[in-house]
Write a protein that holds these residues in place. Structure first.
Motif, short mmCIF file in Angstrom:
data_model
loop_
_atom_site.label_atom_id
_atom_site.label_comp_id
_atom_site.label_asym_id
_atom_site.label_seq_id
_atom_site.Cartn_x
_atom_site.Cartn_y
_atom_site.Cartn_z
N CYS A 133 12.87 -4.52 -10.14
CA CYS A 133 11.28 -4.45 -10.35
C CYS A 133 10.82 -4.64 -8.80
CB CYS A 133 10.82 -5.78 -11.09
SG CYS A 133 11.20 -5.92 -12.84
N PHE A 134 10.07 -3.77 -8.48
CA PHE A 134 9.39 -3.63 -7.12
C PHE A 134 7.98 -3.02 -7.21
CE2 PHE A 134 11.25 0.33 -7.73
CZ PHE A 134 10.38 1.12 -7.02
N ARG A 135 7.42 -3.18 -6.20
CA ARG A 135 5.88 -2.73 -5.97
C ARG A 135 5.60 -2.00 -4.69
NH1 ARG A 135 1.40 -5.29 -2.53
NH2 ARG A 135 -0.38 -4.25 -3.38
N VAL A 136 5.05 -0.90 -4.82
CA VAL A 136 4.77 0.02 -3.84
C VAL A 136 3.06 0.01 -3.31
CG1 VAL A 136 5.16 2.04 -2.37
CG2 VAL A 136 6.97 1.13 -3.81
N GLN A 137 2.82 -0.25 -2.20
CA GLN A 137 1.34 -0.01 -1.86
C GLN A 137 1.20 1.06 -0.78
OE1 GLN A 137 -0.88 -3.59 -0.41
NE2 GLN A 137 -2.38 -2.72 0.08
N VAL A 138 0.65 2.08 -0.93
CA VAL A 138 0.26 3.07 0.07
C VAL A 138 -0.95 3.00 0.66
CG1 VAL A 138 0.58 5.59 0.73
CG2 VAL A 138 2.03 4.57 -0.96
N GLU A 139 -1.45 2.99 1.94
CA GLU A 139 -2.53 3.10 2.60
C GLU A 139 -2.52 3.77 3.95
OE1 GLU A 139 -2.67 -1.40 4.72
OE2 GLU A 139 -3.22 -1.34 2.49
N VAL A 155 4.14 16.28 7.92
CA VAL A 155 4.64 15.05 8.94
C VAL A 155 3.13 14.57 9.53
CG1 VAL A 155 5.90 13.78 10.79
CG2 VAL A 155 6.98 15.40 9.12
N GLY A 156 2.63 15.69 10.06
CA GLY A 156 1.37 15.41 10.83
C GLY A 156 0.05 15.06 9.89
N ALA A 157 0.07 15.24 8.57
CA ALA A 157 -1.06 14.58 7.77
C ALA A 157 -0.75 13.56 7.48
CB ALA A 157 -1.00 15.82 6.48
N VAL A 158 0.37 12.78 7.36
CA VAL A 158 0.41 11.38 7.04
C VAL A 158 1.05 10.35 8.03
CG1 VAL A 158 1.24 12.44 4.71
CG2 VAL A 158 2.77 11.82 6.37
N ILE A 159 0.69 10.94 9.30
CA ILE A 159 1.41 10.03 10.50
C ILE A 159 0.68 8.72 10.24
CG2 ILE A 159 -0.23 10.61 12.08
CD1 ILE A 159 2.16 10.69 14.08
N ALA A 160 -0.47 8.43 9.88
CA ALA A 160 -1.23 7.32 9.77
C ALA A 160 -0.95 6.23 8.66
CB ALA A 160 -2.76 7.25 10.17
N ALA A 161 -0.05 6.99 7.73
CA ALA A 161 0.10 6.11 6.42
C ALA A 161 0.98 4.92 6.56
CB ALA A 161 0.74 7.18 5.34
N THR A 162 0.81 3.91 6.03
CA THR A 162 1.62 2.76 5.94
C THR A 162 2.18 2.49 4.38
OG1 THR A 162 0.67 1.78 7.64
CG2 THR A 162 1.62 0.27 6.21
N ALA A 163 3.33 2.09 4.09
CA ALA A 163 3.88 1.60 2.80
C ALA A 163 4.24 0.20 2.88
CB ALA A 163 5.02 2.53 2.35
#
Length: 451
Positions: A133-139, A155-163
């Motif tokens: 059981c786990f949880r993933v938050q993407v922002e 890669v360039g489009a998501v460089i600012a993403a954090t999980a």
């Protein structure tokens, strides 16, 4: 996905014990001023657990499809393949095609049945599990995640993403940019442009570089793969040796205690049957032990005829034992429930249960101050040893200290209740024997540092 398919399925209750396997959480408070990053991470992790634990609030299942795409308008439960259950919060997006699963937006709680490797791809990291059981938050960097591709070409489009990944049960590997972190229950990690690392409590970070893609001849590629497998094998052996060494020390301690009791000619004692002197010895080491009955397979604190027979009790003694255990649960829950609700900003924790609430109080105390957690453990042990007075009602003692003190006192309370009806010898066998359902808990934080 056709909404008529969703409406064709009836709501289902969560599986028995599901809420107790995850840590419940706090309600978000709507405020104009954003909270600090660490507070948002903790509240988010706890919120996902609470939503999974109280999943009966209008959740519907969909059919099991080999591929699909879901954007949640409200909290929604989705079957992903034959092994995975995803609980999407409002605004979350998940799509899958066979074993290729992508989560590019929002909060999702995942439950994966044991089996082969299962990977959730996000813009910031890959999350690999085998049953958990786990949880993933993407922002993104501003806290609002826009729809982006999560595969290798963007890669360039998501460089600012954090999980942000939190684990409630089992084991998870979080991989990003050539790094990997293994997480177990109670741990969390954050992955983004700066790499992947653990956050919050748990052991020190153990970030492992992933093997680089092999190039050159077939022999070179085979050698690279062999080296990677050897490194994994060495790490696994090291973990096993550490576990064996810890088990060896524990067994040596138990053996020494048993030999001492045999030398004294006294009866064998449970490690939870503690005298004042035992508590004083534990206080020197900074160790707390607690033992309370659990509700058992029928969820009513009852004993089977077989269990009664093992204890040397008659069938008519069954209601006496059951009532004593129910009374004990009412005492501990009467103390822990309001403390847990207060810690979660007034949330209704009636369906979460004692063990989950104790986990919440412990984890929140560690997040706020590990020193406070350690001192709570030491002070409860000292109170049980008679070395310091118990806090007065309304004194404002730390919630975790109050909860631990209630738990630590229960073996004495149950033994006293049963002695009045069964006699002291039978009461002792019931409370400290190895029969029935019991929740044993031990917390060692070490002695205080001396100047």
């Amino acid at each position: 996905m056709d909404h008529r398919d969703l409406e064709a399925w009836e709501p289902e209750e969560p599986s028995k014990g599901f809420a107790e396997r995850v840590v419940a959480a706090a309600r978000r408070e709507e405020t104009a001023r954003p909270r600090p990053r660490a507070a948002r991470v903790l509240a988010g992790l706890l919120l996902a657990a609470a939503m999974a634990a109280v999943i009966g609030f209008g959740v519907h299942r969909t059919r099991v499809d080999a591929h699909g795409s879901v954007t949640a308008d409200t909290r929604q439960e989705v079957r992903v393949g034959t092994r995975a259950l995803a609980v999407l919060e409002k605004g979350a997006h998940v799509k899958w095609d066979g074993d290729v699963i992508e989560q590019d937006e929002g909060d999702v709680f995942w439950r994966v049945e044991p089996g082969a490797r299962f990977v959730v791809h996000t813009p910031a990291a890959d999350v690999a599990v085998k049953g958990t059981c786990f949880r993933v938050q993407v922002e993104d960097g501003e806290g609002e995640m826009n729809r982006k591709s999560v595969m290798s070409g963007a890669v360039g489009a998501v460089i600012a993403a954090t999980a942000i990944v939190g684990v409630y049960e089992g084991k998870v590997a979080v991989s990003h940019a050539g790094q990997s972190v293994d997480l177990v229950a109670g741990q969390s990690a954050q992955a983004g442009p700066g790499g992947v690392h653990r956050v919050g409590g748990g052991p020190a970070d153990e970030v492992t570089p992933e093997p680089a893609a092999a190039s050159g001849t077939d022999g070179e590629r085979e050698l690279t793969a062999a080296n990677a497998n050897l490194a994994d094998t060495v790490r696994e052996y090291r973990r096993k040796l550490e576990a064996i060494e810890a088990q060896k020390k524990k067994l040596e301690k138990e053996l020494a205690e048993a030999q001492l009791k045999l030398t004294d000619g006294g009866p064998m004692k449970s490690e939870y049957e503690l005298t004042k002197q035992d508590w004083k010895d534990l206080a020197k080491e900074g160790e707390l032990r607690m033992r309370v009955p659990c509700s058992g397979p029928r969820n009513d604190f009852s004993y089977t005829p077989e269990n009664l027979n093992k204890l040397g009790l008659a069938p008519q003694d069954a209601p006496i034992v059951q009532q004593a255990f129910q009374k004990s649960n009412a005492r501990t829950w009467g103390t822990v429930q309001p403390l847990c609700s207060q810690a979660l900003n007034g949330a209704d924790v009636s369906k979460i249960g004692l063990q989950a609430c104790m986990s919440v109080l412990g984890e929140m105390t560690r997040q706020q101050s590990n020193a406070t957690y350690n001192e709570d453990v030491r002070e409860v042990t000292e109170i049980m040893a008679g070395m310091r007075p118990a806090p007065a009602p309304g004194s404002g003692a730390d919630p975790l200290l109050q909860a631990y003190l209630a738990m630590a006192s229960e073996t004495q309370n149950i033994e006293s209740d049963l002695s009045a009806s069964l006699g002291p010898d039978d009461a002792r066998r019931v409370v400290f024997g190895d029969t029935g359902c019991w929740w044993n808990s031990s917390h060692g934080v070490g002695p205080r540092d001396t100047p």
